[in-house]
Scaffold this active site. Structure first.
Site, PDB file in Angstrom:
ATOM      1  N   GLU A   1      30.497  17.078  23.854  1.00  0.00           N
ATOM      2  CA  GLU A   1      30.793  16.219  24.998  1.00  0.00           C
ATOM      3  C   GLU A   1      31.312  17.056  26.165  1.00  0.00           C
ATOM      4  O   GLU A   1      32.314  17.757  26.035  1.00  0.00           O
ATOM      5  CB  GLU A   1      31.866  15.186  24.603  1.00  0.00           C
ATOM      6  CG  GLU A   1      32.167  14.198  25.708  1.00  0.00           C
ATOM      7  CD  GLU A   1      33.381  13.301  25.404  1.00  0.00           C
ATOM      8  OE1 GLU A   1      34.428  13.828  24.978  1.00  0.00           O
ATOM      9  OE2 GLU A   1      33.270  12.081  25.594  1.00  0.00           O
TER      10      GLU A   1
ATOM     11  N   LYS B   1      51.710   4.668  27.488  1.00  0.00           N
ATOM     12  CA  LYS B   1      51.900   6.102  27.778  1.00  0.00           C
ATOM     13  C   LYS B   1      50.636   6.538  28.527  1.00  0.00           C
ATOM     14  O   LYS B   1      49.584   6.753  27.939  1.00  0.00           O
ATOM     15  CB  LYS B   1      52.040   6.869  26.460  1.00  0.00           C
ATOM     16  CG  LYS B   1      52.784   8.191  26.536  1.00  0.00           C
ATOM     17  CD  LYS B   1      52.251   9.204  27.521  1.00  0.00           C
ATOM     18  CE  LYS B   1      51.175  10.100  26.916  1.00  0.00           C
ATOM     19  NZ  LYS B   1      50.572  11.009  27.942  1.00  0.00           N
TER      20      LYS B   1
ATOM     21  N   CYS C   1      33.595   7.389  29.016  1.00  0.00           N
ATOM     22  CA  CYS C   1      33.389   7.662  27.589  1.00  0.00           C
ATOM     23  C   CYS C   1      32.017   7.214  27.125  1.00  0.00           C
ATOM     24  O   CYS C   1      31.417   7.817  26.250  1.00  0.00           O
ATOM     25  CB  CYS C   1      34.458   6.960  26.770  1.00  0.00           C
ATOM     26  SG  CYS C   1      34.503   5.207  27.099  1.00  0.00           S
TER      27      CYS C   1
ATOM     28  N   GLU D   1      39.763   4.576  20.092  1.00  0.00           N
ATOM     29  CA  GLU D   1      38.562   4.498  20.940  1.00  0.00           C
ATOM     30  C   GLU D   1      38.319   5.907  21.457  1.00  0.00           C
ATOM     31  O   GLU D   1      39.036   6.376  22.341  1.00  0.00           O
ATOM     32  CB  GLU D   1      38.805   3.556  22.125  1.00  0.00           C
ATOM     33  CG  GLU D   1      38.909   2.098  21.770  1.00  0.00           C
ATOM     34  CD  GLU D   1      37.586   1.503  21.338  1.00  0.00           C
ATOM     35  OE1 GLU D   1      36.529   2.132  21.537  1.00  0.00           O
ATOM     36  OE2 GLU D   1      37.612   0.401  20.771  1.00  0.00           O
TER      37      GLU D   1
HETATM   38  P1  NDP Z   1      42.951  13.147  25.591  1.00  0.00           P
HETATM   39  O1  NDP Z   1      42.544  12.837  24.207  1.00  0.00           O
HETATM   40  O2  NDP Z   1      43.234  14.537  25.964  1.00  0.00           O
HETATM   41  O3  NDP Z   1      44.269  12.311  25.989  1.00  0.00           O
HETATM   42  C1  NDP Z   1      44.340  10.911  25.886  1.00  0.00           C
HETATM   43  C2  NDP Z   1      45.787  10.478  25.917  1.00  0.00           C
HETATM   44  O4  NDP Z   1      46.444  10.943  24.723  1.00  0.00           O
HETATM   45  C3  NDP Z   1      46.591  11.065  27.081  1.00  0.00           C
HETATM   46  O5  NDP Z   1      47.528  10.096  27.520  1.00  0.00           O
HETATM   47  C4  NDP Z   1      47.293  12.243  26.426  1.00  0.00           C
HETATM   48  O6  NDP Z   1      48.454  12.640  27.119  1.00  0.00           O
HETATM   49  C5  NDP Z   1      47.631  11.651  25.070  1.00  0.00           C
HETATM   50  N1  NDP Z   1      47.898  12.631  23.997  1.00  0.00           N
HETATM   51  C6  NDP Z   1      47.561  13.947  23.960  1.00  0.00           C
HETATM   52  N2  NDP Z   1      47.950  14.492  22.770  1.00  0.00           N
HETATM   53  C7  NDP Z   1      48.540  13.491  22.059  1.00  0.00           C
HETATM   54  C8  NDP Z   1      49.138  13.416  20.756  1.00  0.00           C
HETATM   55  N3  NDP Z   1      49.185  14.470  19.944  1.00  0.00           N
HETATM   56  N4  NDP Z   1      49.643  12.236  20.342  1.00  0.00           N
HETATM   57  C9  NDP Z   1      49.581  11.142  21.146  1.00  0.00           C
HETATM   58  N5  NDP Z   1      49.041  11.150  22.383  1.00  0.00           N
HETATM   59  C10 NDP Z   1      48.508  12.313  22.833  1.00  0.00           C
HETATM   60  O7  NDP Z   1      41.812  12.502  26.509  1.00  0.00           O
HETATM   61  P2  NDP Z   1      41.620  12.634  28.061  1.00  0.00           P
HETATM   62  O8  NDP Z   1      42.786  12.039  28.775  1.00  0.00           O
HETATM   63  O9  NDP Z   1      41.224  14.048  28.347  1.00  0.00           O
HETATM   64  O10 NDP Z   1      40.356  11.643  28.294  1.00  0.00           O
HETATM   65  C11 NDP Z   1      39.047  12.049  28.109  1.00  0.00           C
HETATM   66  C12 NDP Z   1      38.545  11.670  26.717  1.00  0.00           C
HETATM   67  O11 NDP Z   1      38.752  10.291  26.479  1.00  0.00           O
HETATM   68  C13 NDP Z   1      37.066  11.898  26.561  1.00  0.00           C
HETATM   69  O12 NDP Z   1      36.813  12.554  25.346  1.00  0.00           O
HETATM   70  C14 NDP Z   1      36.474  10.501  26.512  1.00  0.00           C
HETATM   71  O13 NDP Z   1      35.284  10.417  25.798  1.00  0.00           O
HETATM   72  C15 NDP Z   1      37.582   9.712  25.903  1.00  0.00           C
HETATM   73  N6  NDP Z   1      37.512   8.296  26.280  1.00  0.00           N
HETATM   74  C16 NDP Z   1      37.123   7.343  25.353  1.00  0.00           C
HETATM   75  C17 NDP Z   1      36.977   6.003  25.703  1.00  0.00           C
HETATM   76  C18 NDP Z   1      36.581   4.945  24.709  1.00  0.00           C
HETATM   77  O14 NDP Z   1      36.787   3.760  24.981  1.00  0.00           O
HETATM   78  N7  NDP Z   1      36.021   5.269  23.575  1.00  0.00           N
HETATM   79  C19 NDP Z   1      37.211   5.577  27.079  1.00  0.00           C
HETATM   80  C20 NDP Z   1      37.665   6.627  27.960  1.00  0.00           C
HETATM   81  C21 NDP Z   1      37.804   7.938  27.567  1.00  0.00           C
HETATM   82  P3  NDP Z   1      48.331  13.828  28.215  1.00  0.00           P
HETATM   83  O15 NDP Z   1      47.368  13.387  29.266  1.00  0.00           O
HETATM   84  O16 NDP Z   1      49.678  13.920  28.765  1.00  0.00           O
HETATM   85  O17 NDP Z   1      47.853  15.042  27.464  1.00  0.00           O
END
Ligand code: NDP
Length: 512
Positions: free
Chosen positions: A416, A193, A302, A268
């Site tokens: 962040e 997804k 991240c 993660e």
């Molecule tokens: P989000 O947490 O907003 O979204 C991540 C994914 O989860 C998207 O595909 C999103 O869909 C989906 N999602 C949103 N709500 C739900 C839910 N309730 N249940 C299941 N899936 C859901 O992160 P971002 O896309 O904004 O990415 C940035 C964040 O990711 C930063 O905080 C960063 O630190 C973290 N990150 C961590 C990494 C790691 O390895 N630790 C690596 C890269 C990023 P949709 O986009 O459609 O809302």
């Protein structure tokens, strides 16, 4: 002219209707809901992607269950060979994938080529090599024998089943590949997804996966918003969620997974990563380190550092032979001056221009969020030494920003931003440095910068982070485990850690 010409294959792909990838083929969604995909460099909609509804999700999960049966029974050598072939196909289609990625995310084209495609192929090959090396153990039980009977035991590593891989927007290709490669090599099937902002590259890669020999159903892609991700986790026929994203969404995902059916979950998440510069680091080296740690891909990594600690009274002069020469000059002033000079010289421009050194952030919401952080920094009387504004031009451009905080509790030192924002604080001694670096509910990554390896080795056990870099930051290797401690997540990716993630351990005992 360093502006890249968009390939005809990219134009043609963008024009296609986009929805799901199920059972080995691109499939339209069964309703009319669509989400626009917008190029953050100019605000133009480049594609529309259908949003999966319940029927689509059911179809994807049913296909994955069938796919798991076929793929789970493939020999390990075959699984490895398919992943190797997919790596070759990624490279063969590198420019097309890199352009798609840059158009949907605003990532500099050179970063898309090197990381999103180049590193993704490297990770695929690394995981392919594990295919034939996933093993259990033999164990001799100590149960007493009363009538001459004996016992033996062994363990099997069995694929966990249908995996839901939920991917963020910042490295949509590479993170999707981490998830699908590590899950597939153990014999699991995967449903990806993608983020609603960046769904295009993985839809194209699924087609390449079929060309590489992956059976239909082993990899499905379901697009939509967070509600689609939630529905996949809650589905009675999915077995595991591997999530990468923000801390608040990670908490929601973990709780959905536990409440659904104790679905296995790897989280993660983000953090507020720290970088500490000891007083012996030359200023030029520190400046290059800060740019690597905080500004690569506009800070949308991240593991990027957002909190920077610099010694209050350090010269940063280069050593001659075994001696160091310090002059009385506040290092933080000198260092920040040099950093600002370097940032002012950055060429900010179109991510499709190979000469650009700094591009837009990935979406308008994120740009507005960053604007809110700049306002907050001003409200808290932080000193904005450079940047702190949105650029007045079309697209989601934000200035690279350097802020001097007043205290460790300022918003910019604790929350962040996920943007090109480096916030600084001076420290006086190394004990204070360690406690400042650890003063966070998060613990994804950190870095220490020094020429004094002995000092670094003493500090390493003190610093709370899942990954600690010395004289480097942000660079990941597939052989080195990666994941957070504290509120930055649960579980590890890469190295051998993924095997535990995507397999169940079955114990077998035999009396004979
Ligand atoms: P989000 O947490 O907003 O979204 C991540 C994914 O989860 C998207 O595909 C999103 O869909 C989906 N999602 C949103 N709500 C739900 C839910 N309730 N249940 C299941 N899936 C859901 O992160 P971002 O896309 O904004 O990415 C940035 C964040 O990711 C930063 O905080 C960063 O630190 C973290 N990150 C961590 C990494 C790691 O390895 N630790 C690596 C890269 C990023 P949709 O986009 O459609 O809302």
């Amino acid at each position: 002219m360093s502006q890249v010409t968009i390939l005809a294959s990219v134009e043609a792909f963008l024009r296609r209707p986009h929805g799901l990838f199920i059972d080995g083929q691109a499939t339209p969604v069964t309703n009319t809901d669509e989400l626009p995909v917008t190029n953050p460099a100019n605000g133009r909609v480049i594609a529309r992607v259908g949003v999966a509804n319940k029927a689509d999700i059911d179809a994807a999960v049913a296909s994955s269950r069938k796919g798991f049966k076929a793929w789970g029974q493939a020999t390990p050598a075959h699984r490895g060979a398919v992943l190797l072939k997919l790596a070759d196909l990624l490279e063969a289609n590198s420019e097309e994938l890199a352009q798609l990625e840059t158009l949907q995310s605003g990532k500099l084209i050179n970063i898309s080529r090197a990381f999103e495609v180049g590193q993704a192929a490297h990770f695929l090959r690394y995981y392919a090599g594990w295919a034939s090396k996933i093993t259990g153990q033999t164990i001799t039980p100590s149960i007493p024998s009363f009538n001459g009977e004996r016992y033996t035991a062994f363990t099997l590593r069995e694929p966990v089943g249908v995996v839901v891989g939920i991917v963020p927007w910042n490295f949509s290709t590479m993170i999707a590949i981490w998830k699908l490669a590590s899950a597939l090599v153990t014999g699991c099937s995967v449903i990806i997804k993608p983020s609603e902002f960046t769904p295009l590259t993985i839809l194209r890669i699924s087609e390449l996966a079929i060309e590489a020999g992956l059976p239909p159903g082993a990899l499905n892609v379901v697009c939509g918003d967070g509600a689609v991700g939630k529905a996949l986790i809650e589905h009675p026929d999915t077995d595991k969620v591997s999530f990468t994203g923000s801390v608040p969404t990670g908490l929601a995902v973990g709780s959905t997974a536990m409440q659904a059916k104790l679905t296995r979950a790897t989280l993660e998440l983000g953090g507020k990563n720290a970088a500490g510069f000891l007083r012996d680091v030359p200023v030029e080296k520190a400046v290059a380190g800060i740019i690597e740690a905080g500004f690569l891909h506009s800070g949308q990594i991240c593991a990027a550092a957002e909190r920077f600690y610099v010694h209050r009274s350090h010269s940063g002069q280069i050593c001659a032979a075994a001696e160091r020469f310090y002059v009385h000059r506040s290092q933080i002033d000198h260092l920040l001056e040099s950093l600002v000079t370097r940032l002012k010289a950055l060429k900010i421009g179109s991510p499709m221009d190979e000469a650009s050194e700094f591009g837009p952030v990935t979406n308008a919401q994120h740009q507005q969020k960053l604007s809110g952080y700049f306002a907050q920094a001003r409200a808290e009387n932080n000193t904005i030494l450079h940047g702190g504004r949105l650029l007045d031009q079309p697209g989601c451009y934000v200035e690279p920003t350097v802020i001097l905080a007043n205290s460790a509790t300022d918003t910019l030192m604790t929350q962040e931003t996920f943007g090109p924002v480096a916030t600084f604080l001076a420290y006086d001694d190394e004990d204070e440095l360690v406690s400042l670096m650890n003063d966070s509910p998060y613990g994804l990554s950190a870095s220490l910068w020094t020429n004094d390896l002995s000092k670094a080795l003493r500090m390493i056990p003190e610093i709370q982070a899942g990954t600690l870099w010395v004289n480097m930051h942000t660079l990941l290797d597939p052989a080195v485990p990666f994941g957070g401690i504290k509120a930055s997540g649960i579980g590890r990716e890469f190295g051998s850690a993924f095997i535990e993630d995507f397999t169940e351990l079955k114990s077998v005992m035999i009396r004979y």
